[in-house]
Scaffold this active site. Structure first.
Site, mmCIF file in Angstrom:
data_model
loop_
_atom_site.group_PDB
_atom_site.id
_atom_site.type_symbol
_atom_site.label_atom_id
_atom_site.label_comp_id
_atom_site.label_asym_id
_atom_site.label_seq_id
_atom_site.Cartn_x
_atom_site.Cartn_y
_atom_site.Cartn_z
ATOM 1 C CD GLU A 79 -83.759 -32.797 -62.421
ATOM 2 O OE1 GLU A 79 -83.579 -33.528 -61.439
ATOM 3 O OE2 GLU A 79 -84.882 -32.602 -62.937
ATOM 4 C CE LYS A 257 -86.284 -36.473 -59.768
ATOM 5 N NZ LYS A 257 -85.839 -35.186 -60.329
ATOM 6 C CG ASP A 273 -74.526 -47.358 -50.505
ATOM 7 O OD1 ASP A 273 -75.234 -46.999 -51.466
ATOM 8 O OD2 ASP A 273 -74.407 -48.541 -50.132
ATOM 9 C CG HIS A 370 -87.052 -27.607 -64.205
ATOM 10 N ND1 HIS A 370 -85.949 -28.048 -63.510
ATOM 11 C CD2 HIS A 370 -87.272 -28.510 -65.182
ATOM 12 C CE1 HIS A 370 -85.535 -29.179 -64.042
ATOM 13 N NE2 HIS A 370 -86.319 -29.476 -65.071
#
Ligand code: HMG
Length: 417
Positions: A79, A257, A273, A370
């Protein structure tokens, strides 16, 4: 469709699997070539039914100061603006002295889940009197961990009717330790079964409450201003968003998030992981029954103070870490040598990321920064070449409303001209 080809697919060679999938899914010659070019012998060693490697971009966060030491941190993420945000937050905190990360305890939990215990006191008594035998059974199942100074060190019983969980606390030293914990839990499960209790399963828990990493950041209010906002206004907006994330699970999920944007990218680059880290983080965020933001931001005098706590049972050995030369390269770049250091750095990147995102939200909004970085992806998504993409992106940045249709128009016009 005849599905016979699916049986024993895993026993076939990589070339055979590629040929079968190419035929079944009618892949173009260019797609077949792509699949072949990206296949590696290592990939075939790591996963089953292997076809090819799927690549993700890697960048570095620069200027991260943790406990007085500067880090350049590899991050793997698809992203745009994640690495920019982490660097933005990291540099802002560094100017105020950097992140303070505690030296956290590091124990993993293995669960031996017992069902239909009719006499809990009897089980409790057995565990109490056989405490040392249970730990010895666990350690005998994976003796190398004790030789390295770790191993099973504690026990507890938790009632979750109709189940009881016998939790083993295991020091896995520098590894993430999943295999070690599962091996030990299964050995103890056998011992419990021998006493006549019914064991449902034995498995580690990803809610690693005994490996919680905490990190704190202080930022001078004066350093938070910009985009037409004073530092105090920006800080006040950040504190409000933090308060909202403590009470509104809809906002908390997005808040977290943002934190995991940073932590996942560090975990992937470090060969850890990240699914385990993600599940532990979200379970921890809901530990009191309500899902909340993992970090908080408060104004105190002339500073904004941020705090983040989440389980980070990281590892710097084991799994694919030693096998993948790219992972080893990333450790060389970051200079990280211990699992504790990795947890401290990852938590700091998460808090840096969170600060940058909240500051953007509290000032000129997320889209301004962004989207500036998304324009390039938008240009590429409509077929711009690497040379054309920056030209298309520049024109998209000037538009009031940038979308795929506009990107296509700009590209067509550019090619015409
Ligand atoms: P800015 O303040 O306009 O940046 O931020 P600047 O041009 O003033 O530069 C300041 C510093 O930012 C730079 O220092 C760099 O460290 C960094 P310098 O090098 O100039 O000394 N920086 C960059 N680093 C690398 N590449 C770049 C770059 N640009 C600035 N291109 C920025 C611009 C995008 C960083 C800012 O607007 C920002 O942090 N936005 C948040 C972006 C974000 O969080 N993206 C993730 C996707 S959104 C999401 O998934 C999470 C979210 O929903 C979470 C939530 O809601 O809480 C937002």
């Amino acid at each position: 469709m005849n599905n016979n080809w699916q049986h024993g697919f895993y026993r076939r060679s990589v070339a055979d699997r590629q040929a079968i999938v190419s035929e079944q899914r009618r892949l173009s010659p260019a797609q077949q070539q792509l699949m072949k070019e990206h296949a590696t012998p290592l990939g075939n060693q790591l996963v089953e039914n292997y076809l090819t490697d799927y690549r993700l971009p890697e960048g570095v966060t620069v200027g991260l100061l943790v406990n007085g030491r500067h880090y350049t941190v590899p991050m793997v993420v698809e992203e745009p603006s994640v690495i920019a945000a982490a660097s933005n937050g990291a540099q802002r905190v560094a100017r105020s002295g950097g992140f303070d990360a505690v030296t956290a305890p590091r124990l993993m939990i293995g669960q031996v889940i017992i069902k239909d215990v009719t006499d809990f006191a009897d089980l409790q008594q057995w565990v109490k009197t056989h405490h040392d035998t249970i730990l010895a059974t666990a350690n005998a199942a994976h003796p190398s961990m004790q030789k390295r100074g770790g191993g099973a060190v504690g026990l507890r019983l938790r009632q979750e009717p109709p189940f009881v969980s016998l939790d083993l606390e295991i020091d896995v030293q520098e590894a993430m330790g999943a295999n070690c914990v599962n091996t030990m839990a299964e050995a103890v499960a056998d011992l419990v079964r021998q006493q006549g209790w019914h064991v449902t399963a034995a498995i580690l828990s990803n809610l690693a409450t005994e490996s919680v990493q905490e990190v704190t950041a202080h930022v001078a209010l004066a350093d938070l201003g910009g985009h037409g906002f004073s530092g105090k206004e920006a800080a006040s907006g950040i504190a409000d968003l933090s308060a909202l994330a403590q009470v509104d699970p809809y906002r908390a999920a997005t808040h977290n998030k943002g934190i995991m944007n940073g932590i996942d990218a560090v975990m992937i680059a470090a060969g850890n992981d990240w699914r385990a880290i993600e599940s532990g983080a979200h379970a921890y965020a809901a530990r009191d029954g309500q899902y909340r933001g993992l970090s908080t931001w408060q104004i105190q005098d002339a500073e904004l103070i941020g705090h983040l706590a989440l389980p980070l049972p990281t590892g710097v050995v084991g799994g694919s870490i030693g096998l993948n030369p790219q992972t080893r390269l990333n450790y060389q770049i970051s200079g990280i040598q211990t699992a504790r250091q990795l947890a401290q750095v990852a938590a700091s990147v998460g808090l840096a990321q969170n600060l940058a995102a909240l500051r953007a939200l509290a000032t000129n909004g997320i889209q301004a920064g962004h989207m500036k970085l998304q324009y390039r992806s938008l240009a590429l998504s409509v077929g711009a070449t690497a040379q054309e993409a920056p030209l298309v992106a520049r024109q998209l940045a000037k538009a009031k409303h940038a979308d795929k249709a506009l990107a296509k128009d700009i590209l067509l016009k550019l090619r015409k001209d």
